[in-house]
Design a protein around this motif. Structure first.
Motif, short mmCIF file in Angstrom:
data_model
loop_
_atom_site.label_atom_id
_atom_site.label_comp_id
_atom_site.label_asym_id
_atom_site.label_seq_id
_atom_site.Cartn_x
_atom_site.Cartn_y
_atom_site.Cartn_z
N LEU A 60 1.15 -2.41 -16.00
CA LEU A 60 0.96 -2.69 -14.58
C LEU A 60 0.76 -1.39 -13.81
O LEU A 60 -0.18 -1.26 -13.02
N MET A 61 1.64 -0.41 -14.06
CA MET A 61 1.57 0.85 -13.30
C MET A 61 0.31 1.65 -13.65
O MET A 61 -0.24 2.33 -12.79
N ALA A 62 -0.18 1.53 -14.89
CA ALA A 62 -1.39 2.25 -15.28
C ALA A 62 -2.63 1.65 -14.63
O ALA A 62 -3.65 2.34 -14.49
N ASN A 63 -2.56 0.38 -14.23
CA ASN A 63 -3.74 -0.30 -13.71
C ASN A 63 -3.71 -0.53 -12.20
O ASN A 63 -4.62 -1.15 -11.67
N VAL A 64 -2.68 -0.05 -11.54
CA VAL A 64 -2.58 -0.20 -10.09
C VAL A 64 -2.74 1.18 -9.47
O VAL A 64 -2.04 2.12 -9.87
N GLY A 65 -3.64 1.29 -8.52
CA GLY A 65 -3.78 2.56 -7.81
C GLY A 65 -2.63 2.71 -6.83
O GLY A 65 -1.49 2.99 -7.21
N TYR A 66 -2.90 2.46 -5.59
CA TYR A 66 -1.88 2.56 -4.56
C TYR A 66 -1.18 1.21 -4.41
O TYR A 66 -1.84 0.17 -4.35
N ILE A 67 0.15 1.25 -4.35
CA ILE A 67 0.91 0.04 -4.05
C ILE A 67 2.16 0.44 -3.28
O ILE A 67 2.77 1.47 -3.57
N GLN A 68 2.47 -0.34 -2.27
CA GLN A 68 3.66 -0.09 -1.45
C GLN A 68 4.35 -1.42 -1.19
O GLN A 68 3.69 -2.42 -0.89
N PHE A 69 5.67 -1.42 -1.32
CA PHE A 69 6.48 -2.60 -1.04
C PHE A 69 7.29 -2.36 0.22
O PHE A 69 8.01 -1.37 0.31
N ILE A 70 7.18 -3.26 1.17
CA ILE A 70 8.06 -3.27 2.34
C ILE A 70 8.95 -4.49 2.15
O ILE A 70 8.47 -5.63 2.20
N LEU A 71 10.22 -4.23 1.87
CA LEU A 71 11.15 -5.32 1.57
C LEU A 71 11.83 -5.81 2.84
O LEU A 71 12.32 -5.01 3.64
N THR A 72 11.83 -7.13 3.02
CA THR A 72 12.50 -7.73 4.17
C THR A 72 13.40 -8.86 3.68
O THR A 72 13.30 -9.29 2.53
N ASP A 73 14.24 -9.32 4.56
CA ASP A 73 15.15 -10.44 4.26
C ASP A 73 15.94 -10.19 2.98
O ASP A 73 16.12 -11.09 2.16
#
Length: 134
Positions: A60-73
């Motif tokens: 997954l990490m090798a095939n994803v460029g930019y990713i950001q998680f904004i966690l709520t709740d």
């Protein structure tokens, strides 16, 4: 109790940090070793066993460029050395094949089960599912 809760959230956040930064060493340090761990990526079959889970994240990490998680709740419940964290994952990532770079957003819900060990809290299970909009 608040101190213990904070330690759970630190491990939980580190999990998402590992994905965002493509840090497989950090990811490896967060999981309990063994065959009874389980991870369900959005829309996929369960992956069982720490080795297989780590391989799935490496891919997954090798095939994803930019990713950001904004966690709520984010909510934590605890019982006898086990913590369950539920949250909404608000995801921003690069849209595949778009030039110039285009970002896409999505939402998921996640449930993580962590176990207290002598060296800190470790993931036993992660389950993430997409939230269907409209």
């Amino acid at each position: 109790m608040g101190e213990q809760r904070d330690a759970v959230l630190v491990t939980h956040q580190a999990f998402y940090d590992a994905i965002e930064h493509g840090d497989i060493d950090l990811m490896s340090s967060l999981w309990l070793p063994g065959d009874d761990t389980v991870c369900v990526h959005p829309g996929a079959e369960p992956v069982r066993g720490t080795g297989a889970i780590l391989r799935s994240f490496a891919v997954l990490m090798a095939n994803v460029g930019y990713i950001q998680f904004i966690l709520t709740d984010v909510e934590v419940t605890r019982r006898d050395g086990v913590a369950v964290v539920s949250c909404v994952e608000n995801v921003l990532s690069e849209a595949e094949g778009e030039e110039p770079t285009v970002f896409a957003g999505g939402r998921g819900v996640a449930t993580d089960v962590l176990v207290e060990t002598p060296t800190g809290w470790r993931l036993w299970s992660h389950h993430s599912a997409p939230v269907m909009e409209g």
